[in-house]
Design a protein around this motif. Structure first.
Motif, mmCIF file in Angstrom:
data_model
loop_
_atom_site.group_PDB
_atom_site.id
_atom_site.type_symbol
_atom_site.label_atom_id
_atom_site.label_comp_id
_atom_site.label_asym_id
_atom_site.label_seq_id
_atom_site.Cartn_x
_atom_site.Cartn_y
_atom_site.Cartn_z
ATOM 1 N N ILE A 384 46.667 27.496 30.892
ATOM 2 C CA ILE A 384 45.269 27.871 31.101
ATOM 3 C C ILE A 384 45.224 29.349 31.453
ATOM 4 O O ILE A 384 45.898 29.784 32.398
ATOM 5 C CB ILE A 384 44.649 27.052 32.257
ATOM 6 C CG1 ILE A 384 44.853 25.543 32.047
ATOM 7 C CG2 ILE A 384 43.189 27.394 32.447
ATOM 8 C CD1 ILE A 384 44.539 24.704 33.266
ATOM 9 N N ASP A 385 44.468 30.112 30.683
ATOM 10 C CA ASP A 385 44.197 31.496 31.089
ATOM 11 C C ASP A 385 43.228 31.447 32.261
ATOM 12 O O ASP A 385 42.165 30.829 32.150
ATOM 13 C CB ASP A 385 43.554 32.276 29.935
ATOM 14 C CG ASP A 385 44.615 32.777 28.971
ATOM 15 O OD1 ASP A 385 45.810 32.563 29.265
ATOM 16 O OD2 ASP A 385 44.244 33.363 27.944
ATOM 17 N N TYR A 386 43.627 32.114 33.329
ATOM 18 C CA TYR A 386 42.866 31.946 34.582
ATOM 19 C C TYR A 386 42.509 33.317 35.133
ATOM 20 O O TYR A 386 43.373 34.179 35.301
ATOM 21 C CB TYR A 386 43.729 31.131 35.528
ATOM 22 C CG TYR A 386 43.437 31.220 37.005
ATOM 23 C CD1 TYR A 386 42.264 30.692 37.554
ATOM 24 C CD2 TYR A 386 44.372 31.776 37.873
ATOM 25 C CE1 TYR A 386 42.038 30.732 38.924
ATOM 26 C CE2 TYR A 386 44.154 31.811 39.237
ATOM 27 C CZ TYR A 386 42.986 31.299 39.768
ATOM 28 O OH TYR A 386 42.774 31.337 41.112
ATOM 29 N N ASP A 387 41.246 33.505 35.379
ATOM 30 C CA ASP A 387 40.769 34.769 35.942
ATOM 31 C C ASP A 387 39.860 34.385 37.099
ATOM 32 O O ASP A 387 38.762 33.891 36.880
ATOM 33 C CB ASP A 387 39.996 35.533 34.860
ATOM 34 C CG ASP A 387 39.785 36.978 35.261
ATOM 35 O OD1 ASP A 387 40.236 37.347 36.359
ATOM 36 O OD2 ASP A 387 39.155 37.719 34.495
ATOM 37 N N GLY A 388 40.359 34.529 38.308
ATOM 38 C CA GLY A 388 39.656 33.899 39.423
ATOM 39 C C GLY A 388 39.157 34.814 40.495
ATOM 40 O O GLY A 388 39.865 35.051 41.483
ATOM 41 N N ASN A 417 34.387 31.774 41.269
ATOM 42 C CA ASN A 417 33.769 32.100 39.986
ATOM 43 C C ASN A 417 34.876 32.212 38.941
ATOM 44 O O ASN A 417 35.062 33.242 38.293
ATOM 45 C CB ASN A 417 32.977 33.408 40.136
ATOM 46 C CG ASN A 417 32.159 33.701 38.906
ATOM 47 O OD1 ASN A 417 31.838 32.798 38.132
ATOM 48 N ND2 ASN A 417 31.830 34.974 38.692
ATOM 49 N N ASN A 418 35.693 31.150 38.851
ATOM 50 C CA ASN A 418 36.869 31.180 37.975
ATOM 51 C C ASN A 418 36.473 31.147 36.505
ATOM 52 O O ASN A 418 35.578 30.398 36.118
ATOM 53 C CB ASN A 418 37.761 29.970 38.270
ATOM 54 C CG ASN A 418 38.230 29.933 39.712
ATOM 55 O OD1 ASN A 418 38.317 30.969 40.359
ATOM 56 N ND2 ASN A 418 38.514 28.743 40.214
ATOM 57 N N LYS A 419 37.193 31.960 35.713
ATOM 58 C CA LYS A 419 37.029 31.879 34.263
ATOM 59 C C LYS A 419 38.289 31.220 33.715
ATOM 60 O O LYS A 419 39.392 31.735 33.895
ATOM 61 C CB LYS A 419 36.833 33.278 33.677
ATOM 62 C CG LYS A 419 35.467 33.840 34.051
ATOM 63 C CD LYS A 419 35.353 35.320 33.766
ATOM 64 C CE LYS A 419 34.078 35.863 34.400
ATOM 65 N NZ LYS A 419 34.172 35.894 35.879
ATOM 66 N N LEU A 420 38.105 30.087 33.061
ATOM 67 C CA LEU A 420 39.246 29.279 32.608
ATOM 68 C C LEU A 420 39.170 29.059 31.114
ATOM 69 O O LEU A 420 38.083 28.865 30.550
ATOM 70 C CB LEU A 420 39.223 27.910 33.317
ATOM 71 C CG LEU A 420 39.202 27.933 34.848
ATOM 72 C CD1 LEU A 420 38.852 26.566 35.395
ATOM 73 C CD2 LEU A 420 40.557 28.387 35.381
ATOM 74 N N ARG A 421 40.330 29.136 30.451
ATOM 75 C CA ARG A 421 40.388 28.861 29.007
ATOM 76 C C ARG A 421 41.743 28.254 28.698
ATOM 77 O O ARG A 421 42.778 28.797 29.131
ATOM 78 C CB ARG A 421 40.198 30.168 28.237
ATOM 79 C CG ARG A 421 40.011 29.997 26.735
ATOM 80 C CD ARG A 421 39.747 31.355 26.082
ATOM 81 N NE ARG A 421 40.907 32.257 26.212
ATOM 82 C CZ ARG A 421 41.942 32.268 25.365
ATOM 83 N NH1 ARG A 421 41.987 31.438 24.326
ATOM 84 N NH2 ARG A 421 42.947 33.114 25.543
#
Lengths: 496, 299
Positions: A384-388, A417-421
């Motif tokens: 998972i690409d994770y930008d948290g 406000n995590n961005k997950l992909r």
């Protein structure tokens, strides 16, 4: 009788000339002359006598004078003697008083005299709540370290044993052992074990060993000195409950009347929010932090402290400790940067916190993480690409209204406000399910409201009752805790 | 950014070296007052506690760390009076000059004879001090002893002004001895009088004036008075009354007032230290006022 003599003499003198005129006879004259002569002789005799007596008296007077001066001399000599005696008495008295106040050497002959100071903290609690502590998870946050709910029911919690002593005029050492039960096992570990320098010049100080990082105010406070029975949610989310690690800290205090301190830490980076693996081998450490502290007083009643800190760590294989989904693990590789702002205000009338006091503390946390979460479920892996970007804060106030009693309120809040992909999914798992099971999806903001009241019979023992309305997990919960904290032995000072 | 930070550091460093006068950090106001009598007029004297503060129970506030950081001489009562904050200050202040064993670290309790050294060390006895009772400043003879030591340390730290320190000490000693004669005369009438105290902090004063302490309001040192203990005291006082109840200004008023109301024994508040009363502004006034308050109580 006495009166008659002058009268007779007057008569005689008055009669004499008349008789001179009247008497023609020479024999009469002669007789008178003889009489006068006799009188003169008599007078002279008496005069002589008187002169003699006068001389005698004068001699006597002179003799008396002589004796008097001698006596005076004697008297003053006596006075000197008295004075001398008085000085002697004074000095004896002074000696006695000096002896009364003189220090008495009471050297301990015991071979244990140089043993470190030892302090033992005994804690225990009874907790009751609805959620299952094994299922507990804060949605939106990858947790680690010692975060989690306290054990349900009766438990001993953590027993702390602290040793401390000066090692020399240059160094001070302190170690805190923590003993706690974890299921069937007993965990014994060093919470802290460090050396502080005492004698570096220019206001510099170095600490090395294992210690609680200065990343936030409450992080450096031992559990027994916390104002509530558990750490704020922000500490659970960002620091694994409390962050201690191995390394060194250099700090400098400015020579100013207002407290100003800057410092930097180089830490192993092995503990959450750091992770395993690569960090271990770095000689310059895996986690780096810097902080600035300011502090001072307003009058005698008010004091304050303010802090800013940042920590950067690149965890590898940081394993999530609380996941709801069965047979699932999550580990993180990437960057983690945590920024904190802390403020502490204390009020005590006349500067006597023992009688009445109020403490207001608030800390704000902002963390940005960016990297890859490795997802593993039943042998199937995914990335998972994770930008948290995540943040949180707490605000707490504790009021001591009597020397023995304190009451406190705390509000906790977190936001993610995590961005997950899902970037790779070779096992062909359902991408939505992967994200859901990772526990990193944003949900409603976790919050918690805590109220506590504690009683301290002396400064070495405390009982606490605490209630929490906890909305940090998926299901809101009510927690009740009854806790005791006792401190035995020499107990060192607590920090501000 | 780094450059401006460096400039700030240099500026702050410059500030510290520009201050040639001695910085004296005192744990308690009485030693600050004594240092003022003995040091040069340009010295900067800071007291960690004030007259109305209980020196047992202050916190290691940031302001104190900052002050101790620049101190040349630290004076404190010792005998574990400051155990709750001073050890931490010493470690946090990053100041080599005032660490234990250095001339800049003056433990006043080492210069006098400590009383009430406990035979048995047990917290069940309350918050006792292992080295003995630390409230040494209530006996003027102790003040003189500490004065000698302060002067000695000042000379070691600042040998350039040795003669000036000697003269200051001589002058103070002369005035103090004269005052002591006066206080002794005033205190004659107090001999053998019985007193009740709130906390064991008048031992040295009572010993000097040959007065007798018959009870404490605290059941154990550091444990606040309990109703049970107070009613025991009431019975004791009704049976064999004391002359007065002594209280320090920072101690809770109520227990003493209650006992006064119940027994008719007056409670008097002694200044305890400099600033403990608006009229106690220096050491001479401190003892003047103490004796005045003590002798004002009529039998």
């Amino acid at each position: 009788m006495l009166k008659k003599i002058p009268i007779a003499m007057g008569l005689a003198l008055f009669c004499a000339p008349t008789s001179l005129l009247l008497a023609a006879d020479n024999t009469d004259l002669k007789a008178i002359q003889e009489q006068i002569e006799a009188m003169r002789a008599d007078y002279e005799k008496r005069l002589e006598k008187m002169e003699k007596r006068l001389l005698q008296a004068e001699a006597q007077a002179a003799a008396a004078k002589k004796t008097a001066s001698l006596a005076q001399q004697n008297a003053s000599q006596a006075q000197v003697a008295v004075n001398n005696v008085q000085t002697d008495i004074d000095s004896v008295q002074e000696d006695m008083e000096a002896a009364e106040t003189a220090p008495v050497n009471t050297h301990s002959k015991s071979g244990n005299a140089f043993n470190p100071a030892i302090s033992l903290v005994l804690q225990g609690r009874a907790s009751t709540y609805g959620n299952n502590p094994d299922d507990w998870h804060m949605p939106g946050f990858q947790l680690g370290g010692e975060s989690g709910l306290p054990p349900r029911g009766l438990s001993l919690g953590e027993t702390e044993l602290t040793f401390s002593a000066n090692a020399s005029d240059w160094f001070y050492g302190q170690a805190t052992l923590s003993v706690s039960d974890d299921g069937d096992e007993t965990d014994v570990g060093f919470e802290e074990a460090y050396i502080d320098t005492l004698s570096l010049p220019y206001g510099l100080g170095l600490r090395f060993g294992r210690f609680y990082s200065a990343i936030a105010f409450q992080n450096t406070v031992h559990t027994h000195a916390w104002d509530f029975s558990d750490s704020p949610l922000a500490y659970q989310a960002f620091l694994g409950g409390q962050y201690s690690d191995d390394g060194l800290r250099l700090s400098w205090i400015a020579p100013t009347d207002t407290f100003f301190e800057v410092g930097a830490e180089v830490l192993r980076g092995d503990n959450y929010p750091g992770g395993d693996a690569n960090n271990n081998s770095k000689i310059y450490g895996g986690a780096h932090s810097a902080f600035i502290h300011l502090g001072g007083d307003f009058g005698i009643d008010n004091s304050w402290k303010f802090g800013l800190a940042q920590m950067f760590v690149q965890p590898e294989d940081r394993v999530s400790s609380h996941l709801q989904a069965p047979d699932t693990s999550l580990s993180y590789d990437g960057d983690s940067r945590l920024t904190t702002a802390s403020a502490l205000y204390k009020w005590a009338p006349n500067g006597n916190p023992q009688q009445r006091a109020f403490t207001l503390e608030s800390e704000y946390f902002y963390r940005s993480e960016s990297g890859v979460q490795h997802f593993l479920q039943n042998g199937n892996s995914a990335s998972i690409d994770y930008d948290g970007p995540q943040q949180g804060f707490y605000l707490q106030g504790v009021y001591k209204f009597r020397p023995e009693w304190r009451a406190g309120l705390r509000y906790d809040w977190l936001h993610s406000n995590n961005k997950l992909r899902v970037s790779s999914n070779p096992g062909g798992l359902d991408p939505h399910q992967i994200l859901a099971d990772s526990g990193l999806e944003n949900s409603s903001d976790p919050y918690r409201l805590t109220a506590m009241m504690d009683f301290s019979h002396s400064e070495f023992g405390r009982f606490r009752l605490q209630y929490e309305y906890d909305h940090s997990a998926a299901k809101s919960d009510n927690l009740w805790t009854l806790q005791y904290i006792f401190s035995l032995g020499t107990h060192g000072a607590h920090q501000f | 950014m780094m450059k401006s930070l460096l400039l700030i550091l240099l500026y702050l460093g410059g500030l510290s070296s520009a201050q040639a006068a001695l910085n004296i950090f005192s744990g308690e106001p009485e030693w600050a007052a004594l240092a003022k009598e003995l040091s040069l007029p340009d010295s900067n004297i800071y007291s960690a506690t004030q007259g109305l503060q209980d020196p047992h129970h202050i916190q290691a506030r940031p302001a104190l760390i900052a002050r101790l950081r620049s101190a040349d001489l630290l004076i404190y009562s010792g005998a574990e009076l400051e155990v709750g904050w001073l050890p931490l200050l010493l470690r946090r202040a990053h100041n080599a000059k005032v660490q234990a064993g250095k001339p800049g670290n003056l433990d006043a309790s080492q210069t006098v004879r400590l009383r009430e050294i406990p035979k048995n060390l047990d917290r069940a006895e309350g918050d006792i001090h292992a080295s003995g009772n630390p409230h040494i400043q209530t006996d003027p003879r102790n003040i003189l002893r500490v004065a000698n030591e302060i002067s000695h340390r000042l000379k070691r730290i600042d040998p350039e002004h040795s003669d000036a320190y000697s003269a200051r000490l001589q002058d103070f000693t002369k005035r103090w001895k004269a005052a002591m004669q006066r206080w002794k005369q005033q205190g004659r009438s107090l001999r053998g009088e019985k007193v009740v105290v709130y906390h064991d902090q008048w031992v040295y004063l009572l010993h000097w004036l040959k007065m007798e302490q018959v009870a404490t309001l605290e059941p154990k040192p550091g444990i606040p008075p309990t109703p049970g203990h107070l009613s025991e005291l009431k019975a004791q006082m009704l049976a064999s009354p004391a002359r007065m109840i002594l209280r320090a200004p920072f101690m809770d008023e109520k227990p003493g007032q209650w006992l006064s109301a119940q027994t008719g024994i007056p409670t008097i508040t002694l200044p305890y230290t400099i600033g403990g009363d608006p009229q106690a502004n220096d050491l001479f006034q401190l003892f003047d006022l103490t004796l005045q308050r003590l002798t004002a109580v009529q039998p």
